[in-house]
Scaffold this motif. Structure first.
Motif, PDB file in Angstrom:
ATOM      1  N   VAL A 341       0.807  -1.239  -0.055  1.00 51.01           N
ATOM      2  CA  VAL A 341       0.143   0.125   0.162  1.00 51.01           C
ATOM      3  C   VAL A 341       0.911   1.200   0.164  1.00 51.01           C
ATOM      4  CG1 VAL A 341      -1.955   1.220   1.218  1.00 51.01           C
ATOM      5  CG2 VAL A 341      -1.906  -1.231   1.285  1.00 51.01           C
ATOM      6  N   LEU A 342       1.943   1.220   0.841  1.00 45.09           N
ATOM      7  CA  LEU A 342       2.589   2.361   1.234  1.00 45.09           C
ATOM      8  C   LEU A 342       3.791   2.832  -0.274  1.00 45.09           C
ATOM      9  CD1 LEU A 342       3.807   2.410   4.785  1.00 45.09           C
ATOM     10  CD2 LEU A 342       2.175   3.795   3.593  1.00 45.09           C
ATOM     11  N   GLN A 357      -1.875   4.749  10.310  1.00 44.24           N
ATOM     12  CA  GLN A 357      -2.107   3.624  10.927  1.00 44.24           C
ATOM     13  C   GLN A 357      -1.099   2.481  10.464  1.00 44.24           C
ATOM     14  OE1 GLN A 357      -4.146   2.150  13.010  1.00 44.24           O
ATOM     15  NE2 GLN A 357      -4.979   4.033  13.803  1.00 44.24           N
ATOM     16  N   LEU A 358      -0.947   2.621   9.170  1.00 43.73           N
ATOM     17  CA  LEU A 358       0.190   1.583   8.413  1.00 43.73           C
ATOM     18  C   LEU A 358       1.707   1.715   9.279  1.00 43.73           C
ATOM     19  CD1 LEU A 358      -1.102   1.830   4.897  1.00 43.73           C
ATOM     20  CD2 LEU A 358      -1.001  -0.438   6.085  1.00 43.73           C
ATOM     21  N   TRP A 359       1.872   3.180   9.350  1.00 40.33           N
ATOM     22  CA  TRP A 359       3.195   3.264   9.848  1.00 40.33           C
ATOM     23  C   TRP A 359       3.475   2.652  11.178  1.00 40.33           C
ATOM     24  CZ3 TRP A 359       4.755   9.094   8.663  1.00 40.33           C
ATOM     25  CH2 TRP A 359       4.701   9.540   7.569  1.00 40.33           C
ATOM     26  N   ALA A 360       2.182   2.811  12.071  1.00 42.09           N
ATOM     27  CA  ALA A 360       2.038   2.294  13.354  1.00 42.09           C
ATOM     28  C   ALA A 360       2.238   0.868  13.452  1.00 42.09           C
ATOM     29  CB  ALA A 360       0.784   2.933  13.958  1.00 42.09           C
ATOM     30  N   LEU A 361       1.485   0.344  12.562  1.00 36.78           N
ATOM     31  CA  LEU A 361       1.567  -1.322  12.232  1.00 36.78           C
ATOM     32  C   LEU A 361       2.959  -1.584  11.930  1.00 36.78           C
ATOM     33  CD1 LEU A 361      -0.148  -3.839  11.383  1.00 36.78           C
ATOM     34  CD2 LEU A 361       0.210  -2.884   9.106  1.00 36.78           C
ATOM     35  N   ILE A 362       3.713  -1.031  11.298  1.00 40.06           N
ATOM     36  CA  ILE A 362       5.047  -1.747  10.995  1.00 40.06           C
ATOM     37  C   ILE A 362       5.989  -1.437  12.478  1.00 40.06           C
ATOM     38  CG2 ILE A 362       7.206  -0.969   9.522  1.00 40.06           C
ATOM     39  CD1 ILE A 362       5.239   0.128   7.478  1.00 40.06           C
ATOM     40  N   LEU A 363       5.690  -0.097  13.110  1.00 43.90           N
ATOM     41  CA  LEU A 363       6.418  -0.177  14.314  1.00 43.90           C
ATOM     42  C   LEU A 363       5.752  -0.758  15.271  1.00 43.90           C
ATOM     43  CD1 LEU A 363       7.071   3.922  14.178  1.00 43.90           C
ATOM     44  CD2 LEU A 363       8.591   2.017  13.892  1.00 43.90           C
ATOM     45  N   ASN A 364       4.966  -1.615  15.005  1.00 43.25           N
ATOM     46  CA  ASN A 364       4.393  -2.499  16.219  1.00 43.25           C
ATOM     47  C   ASN A 364       3.409  -1.876  17.141  1.00 43.25           C
ATOM     48  OD1 ASN A 364       4.733  -5.079  15.277  1.00 43.25           O
ATOM     49  ND2 ASN A 364       6.707  -5.289  16.184  1.00 43.25           N
ATOM     50  N   THR A 365       2.904  -0.579  16.944  1.00 46.69           N
ATOM     51  CA  THR A 365       2.550   0.182  18.025  1.00 46.69           C
ATOM     52  C   THR A 365       0.940  -0.163  17.931  1.00 46.69           C
ATOM     53  OG1 THR A 365       2.249   1.830  16.790  1.00 46.69           O
ATOM     54  CG2 THR A 365       4.054   1.852  18.231  1.00 46.69           C
ATOM     55  N   VAL A 366       0.384  -0.714  16.861  1.00 48.97           N
ATOM     56  CA  VAL A 366      -0.725  -1.201  16.790  1.00 48.97           C
ATOM     57  C   VAL A 366      -0.866  -2.659  16.266  1.00 48.97           C
ATOM     58  CG1 VAL A 366      -2.232   0.847  16.589  1.00 48.97           C
ATOM     59  CG2 VAL A 366      -1.341  -0.229  14.428  1.00 48.97           C
ATOM     60  N   PHE A 367      -1.714  -3.573  16.256  1.00 48.40           N
ATOM     61  CA  PHE A 367      -1.607  -4.996  15.550  1.00 48.40           C
ATOM     62  C   PHE A 367      -2.642  -4.826  14.474  1.00 48.40           C
ATOM     63  CE2 PHE A 367      -1.074  -5.774  20.045  1.00 48.40           C
ATOM     64  CZ  PHE A 367       0.181  -6.469  20.029  1.00 48.40           C
ATOM     65  N   LEU A 368      -2.339  -5.589  13.438  1.00 50.69           N
ATOM     66  CA  LEU A 368      -2.783  -5.647  12.185  1.00 50.69           C
ATOM     67  C   LEU A 368      -4.531  -5.677  12.265  1.00 50.69           C
ATOM     68  CD1 LEU A 368      -2.166  -5.701   9.290  1.00 50.69           C
ATOM     69  CD2 LEU A 368      -2.486  -8.283   9.177  1.00 50.69           C
ATOM     70  N   CYS A 369      -4.911  -6.468  13.249  1.00 55.29           N
ATOM     71  CA  CYS A 369      -6.545  -6.491  13.357  1.00 55.29           C
ATOM     72  C   CYS A 369      -6.962  -5.098  13.658  1.00 55.29           C
ATOM     73  CB  CYS A 369      -6.687  -7.454  14.137  1.00 55.29           C
ATOM     74  SG  CYS A 369      -6.016  -7.405  15.847  1.00 55.29           S
ATOM     75  N   GLN A 370      -6.475  -4.499  14.448  1.00 54.74           N
ATOM     76  CA  GLN A 370      -6.724  -2.855  14.500  1.00 54.74           C
ATOM     77  C   GLN A 370      -6.734  -2.326  13.495  1.00 54.74           C
ATOM     78  OE1 GLN A 370      -3.955  -2.662  17.973  1.00 54.74           O
ATOM     79  NE2 GLN A 370      -5.568  -1.411  18.873  1.00 54.74           N
ATOM     80  N   CYS A 371      -5.762  -2.504  12.457  1.00 51.19           N
ATOM     81  CA  CYS A 371      -5.263  -1.694  11.442  1.00 51.19           C
ATOM     82  C   CYS A 371      -6.265  -2.261  10.271  1.00 51.19           C
ATOM     83  CB  CYS A 371      -4.001  -2.009  11.168  1.00 51.19           C
ATOM     84  SG  CYS A 371      -3.385  -1.032   9.765  1.00 51.19           S
ATOM     85  N   LEU A 372      -6.928  -3.350  10.190  1.00 51.85           N
ATOM     86  CA  LEU A 372      -7.559  -3.796   9.061  1.00 51.85           C
ATOM     87  C   LEU A 372      -8.514  -2.928   8.577  1.00 51.85           C
ATOM     88  CD1 LEU A 372      -8.553  -7.524   8.740  1.00 51.85           C
ATOM     89  CD2 LEU A 372     -10.675  -5.784   8.483  1.00 51.85           C
TER      90      LEU A 372
ATOM     91  N   ALA B 168       8.518   5.070   2.713  1.00 48.38           N
ATOM     92  CA  ALA B 168       9.560   4.453   2.319  1.00 48.38           C
ATOM     93  C   ALA B 168      10.505   4.034   3.648  1.00 48.38           C
ATOM     94  CB  ALA B 168      10.290   4.906   1.105  1.00 48.38           C
ATOM     95  N   PHE B 169      10.792   5.065   4.231  1.00 47.06           N
ATOM     96  CA  PHE B 169      11.672   4.845   5.437  1.00 47.06           C
ATOM     97  C   PHE B 169      11.118   3.853   6.334  1.00 47.06           C
ATOM     98  CE2 PHE B 169      12.690   6.461   9.967  1.00 47.06           C
ATOM     99  CZ  PHE B 169      14.149   5.787   9.941  1.00 47.06           C
ATOM    100  N   LEU B 170       9.727   4.118   6.714  1.00 40.25           N
ATOM    101  CA  LEU B 170       8.788   2.980   7.612  1.00 40.25           C
ATOM    102  C   LEU B 170       9.137   1.635   7.109  1.00 40.25           C
ATOM    103  CD1 LEU B 170       7.606   3.632  10.205  1.00 40.25           C
ATOM    104  CD2 LEU B 170       8.215   5.580   9.101  1.00 40.25           C
ATOM    105  N   VAL B 171       8.890   1.377   5.636  1.00 41.52           N
ATOM    106  CA  VAL B 171       8.727   0.115   4.994  1.00 41.52           C
ATOM    107  C   VAL B 171      10.278  -0.409   4.919  1.00 41.52           C
ATOM    108  CG1 VAL B 171       8.313  -1.035   3.015  1.00 41.52           C
ATOM    109  CG2 VAL B 171       6.623   0.541   3.857  1.00 41.52           C
ATOM    110  N   ASP B 172      11.065   0.344   4.446  1.00 40.13           N
ATOM    111  CA  ASP B 172      12.380  -0.174   4.395  1.00 40.13           C
ATOM    112  C   ASP B 172      13.685   0.216   5.039  1.00 40.13           C
ATOM    113  OD1 ASP B 172      11.589  -1.735   2.056  1.00 40.13           O
ATOM    114  OD2 ASP B 172      12.045  -0.182   0.469  1.00 40.13           O
ATOM    115  N   GLY B 173      13.376   1.130   6.089  1.00 38.95           N
ATOM    116  CA  GLY B 173      14.366   1.705   6.931  1.00 38.95           C
ATOM    117  C   GLY B 173      15.459   2.438   6.337  1.00 38.95           C
ATOM    118  N   TRP B 174      16.611   2.384   6.955  1.00 38.60           N
ATOM    119  CA  TRP B 174      17.569   3.547   6.256  1.00 38.60           C
ATOM    120  C   TRP B 174      17.877   3.246   4.858  1.00 38.60           C
ATOM    121  CZ3 TRP B 174      18.341   7.393   9.025  1.00 38.60           C
ATOM    122  CH2 TRP B 174      18.118   7.434  10.458  1.00 38.60           C
TER     123      TRP B 174
END
Lengths: 392, 262
Positions: A341-342, A357-372, B168-174
């Motif tokens: 998506v991104l 939300q997607l950024w937070a999903l990657i950073l593990n601050t939310v879970f996928l189900c919350q993000c669905l 891109a940073f969030l997905v792929d990092g540095w």
């Protein structure tokens, strides 16, 4: 023996004697000054004309080129050529590619003759190094420097030659610094004597010590500059990395260069090395990627097809089903979903809330189900974009 | 997890932070995002104070003010901005960019210089001849992931290019920051090749204010070029190793001289 060589007293077949005689400063007369012989004067004019016409974009006639090449096989010809080149102290662009190549060929001939004739006039080599950096041509926006055409010459792999070049550059710098310091000291002494003099204690203790410190500091910084300049040359004339590093380290130790500066120089050397280990071959890359995929497939045979399917999902029900399935797959799909998506072609259309939300999903601050829900919304936006494009 | 409000309260009543850190945060906050109405200085000070309290090793370093400001602009509330910033710094090991002597930053400069040589050899050679290194202009790119550019935005909302870089940073990092850096240098390439040292530095100085980071068209071009820019994690890992090997070798050669570096 040719006339010009006799004038200089060159003995052939003996490297040492050649070195001693040719290294002596050659009078301007021999290069066509007032007292020069007619042949030397002609030669200087020929060489100058050849170089000027090349720099003006006029190709050399074959007979003139042959004549210049002949001159380059004589020490006097090489010196004259080098001294003419020395006038190019600033970056100079040659507009014609052919002239640039002719020019490079002449300089390469000079280098070959230098090796063949056991020339020891390192001033010529110094000038060639500078020329490589100053003369360039353009291909589109690409700037091509002359050193790219000279770098493959075998002369640059001789470490002794480099050492001599560096030694003489450092010696010249030290001389310059010493003379500068001497002049300064003299000026200060004159000023003091004009002002009525000072106590000997002042002259010979505090002031003297700080002068010495200044001189040492200036000397170290000048030598550092010389080494920095040579690290540029070593890289661009393709000297082997390890040899170049060793050489720089040796000089660094000898002249007590700041280790940090030395480190920076080594890094400079390394930065411009051709891609080696950093870039794997395409084959290695494919094998590695393939084996990674195989590992994933062994762990979960649904994962790969699902990831591959994500960019092609055309309706929300499928996506919803996929994301529900993802839960039972241990949420392994969350990064591929976020990535698709991104980094997808319509990422620009994502609303900020979904994006966060997607950024937070990657950073593990939310879970996928919350993000669905947000993901689905994001895909809806994407679909709208597709539909709008189709109707257009 | 950290209770943002409780820590904020504690900082306000017990003043556990070093005065010099608090002073530095205040000073930097008042110097950043001056024209923005959406980013309140007191909110930024709170976020940075709480972060300094939770991250004892680094506390605060210049550059964090821009990160916090950008995240606050996106989230619109302090707690979420702090939470995001903390996760971001932990996940992408940004603390090594902010520790004394910035060891990771030096490594990144080396890697960017190498990538520049691989991607645009002519420009790389020209930079060397002009005495330009990426360390002269790219530190804020890495330390703030380009967020420092947001203080020159004309509107109080993130620009398309910033969002593209951060996606891109969030997905792929540095890897993404290196790609963005190469993309920006590539866009300027033609002009840079025709400039002397001062002009080169001036052009990079203009990057945060100029069209490159504020024009939506650039974002579209960046997204399209992103996949084509050849920077992979394995290349970065190898370049990192290369840098560290050189560094270690030199360190063993000169012994204890360079104590303060990694």
């Amino acid at each position: 023996m040719p006339e010009t060589e006799n004038i200089m007293g060159v003995e052939t077949g003996d490297g040492e004697s050649t070195k001693q005689t040719i290294n002596v400063d050659i009078s301007e007369d021999y290069f066509g000054g007032e007292g020069a012989s007619p042949s030397a004067k002609d030669m200087r004019e020929d060489i100058e004309k050849g170089i000027v016409s090349l720099s003006e974009g006029k190709a050399l006639a074959p007979e003139i080129k042959t004549c210049l090449i002949e001159q380059l096989h004589k020490p006097l010809g090489r010196n004259t050529f080098a001294l003419t080149l020395e006038k190019y102290t600033k970056p100079t662009q040659l507009d014609s590619w052919d002239c640039f190549i002719h020019f490079s060929e002449l300089v390469n001939t000079l280098l070959t003759a230098f090796v063949k004739e056991k020339d020891y006039n390192y001033n010529t080599l110094r000038i060639v190094l500078q020329t490589g950096r100053n003369i360039y041509t353009k291909k589109g926006v690409l700037k091509i420097y002359m050193f790219t055409q000279l770098a493959s010459h075998g002369i640059w792999q001789g470490i002794e030659r480099w050492q001599r070049l560096i030694d003489s550059a450092i010696d010249a710098k030290i001389r310059e610094v010493r003379e500068g310091a001497e002049r300064l000291r003299k000026r200060q002494a004159d000023r003091i004597s004009n002002a009525g003099g000072v106590t000997p204690a002042y002259m010979f203790t505090k002031k003297r010590a700080s002068e010495e410190e200044d001189y040492t500091r200036m000397l170290t910084s000048s030598v550092t500059n010389v080494l920095q300049q040579f690290s540029f040359y070593l890289v661009n004339y393709k000297v082997e990395l390890e040899k170049a590093k060793l050489m720089i380290q040796r000089y660094g130790r000898r002249y007590k260069i700041d280790p940090k500066k030395l480190f920076e120089m080594e890094i400079e050397l390394q930065i411009q090395q051709p891609p080696s280990s950093a870039y794997r071959s395409v084959r290695d890359h494919i094998i590695s990627k393939h084996s990674k995929l195989l590992d994933v497939y062994k762990k979960n045979k649904y994962h790969i097809p699902l990831v591959m399917a994500i960019p092609y999902i055309g309706d929300l029900t499928t996506l919803r089903a996929l994301l529900i399935l993802n839960k039972s797959l241990g949420e392994t799909l969350k990064v591929p979903v976020a990535r698709s998506v991104l980094l997808g072609p319509r990422a620009g259309l994502l609303p900020l809330r979904v994006r966060l939300q997607l950024w937070a999903l990657i950073l593990n601050t939310v879970f996928l189900c919350q993000c669905l829900q947000q993901c689905v919304e994001g895909v809806r936006v994407r679909l709208r974009g597709y539909q709008a494009e189709d109707s257009n | 997890m950290y209770d943002y409000e409780a820590i904020k309260q504690k900082i306000a009543t017990e003043r556990p932070l070093d005065k010099s850190v608090e002073g530095l945060i205040k000073l930097d906050v008042h110097r950043s995002f001056q024209s923005s109405k959406a980013i309140r200085p007191d909110a930024l000070i709170n976020i940075l104070n709480v972060h300094a309290y939770c991250n004892c090793d680094v506390q605060y370093c210049q550059g964090m003010n821009f990160l916090a400001g950008y995240l606050y602009l996106l989230h619109g509330n302090e707690a979420d901005s702090f939470k995001f910033m903390k996760c971001l710094i932990d996940r992408y090991e940004m603390q090594n960019l902010f520790t004394q002597d910035v060891p990771l930053l030096k490594q990144y400069f080396y890697e960017l210089d190498r990538l520049l040589y691989f991607t645009y050899p002519d420009l790389s050679a020209y930079f060397r001849s002009e005495g330009v290194s990426t360390s002269f202009f790219a530190s804020a790119w890495f330390m703030t992931v380009f967020s420092y550019c947001m203080q020159h935005a004309t509107e109080d909302k993130p620009t398309e290019m910033m969002l593209a870089i951060w996606d891109a940073f969030l997905v792929d990092g540095w890897k993404a920051v290196f790609k963005a850096a190469l993309f920006i240098i590539g866009e300027l390439r033609e002009k840079l090749l025709d400039s002397k040292f001062d002009q080169i530095m001036a052009q990079f100085g203009e990057v945060p204010k100029g069209k490159l980071l504020h024009d939506p068209e650039t974002a579209t071009r960046f997204r399209a070029a992103y996949g084509r820019l050849k920077v992979t994690n394995s290349i970065l890992a190898n370049l990192g190793r290369e840098y560290l090997q050189t560094y270690e070798k030199l360190r063993s050669d000169v012994g204890e001289v360079i104590k303060e570096s990694p």
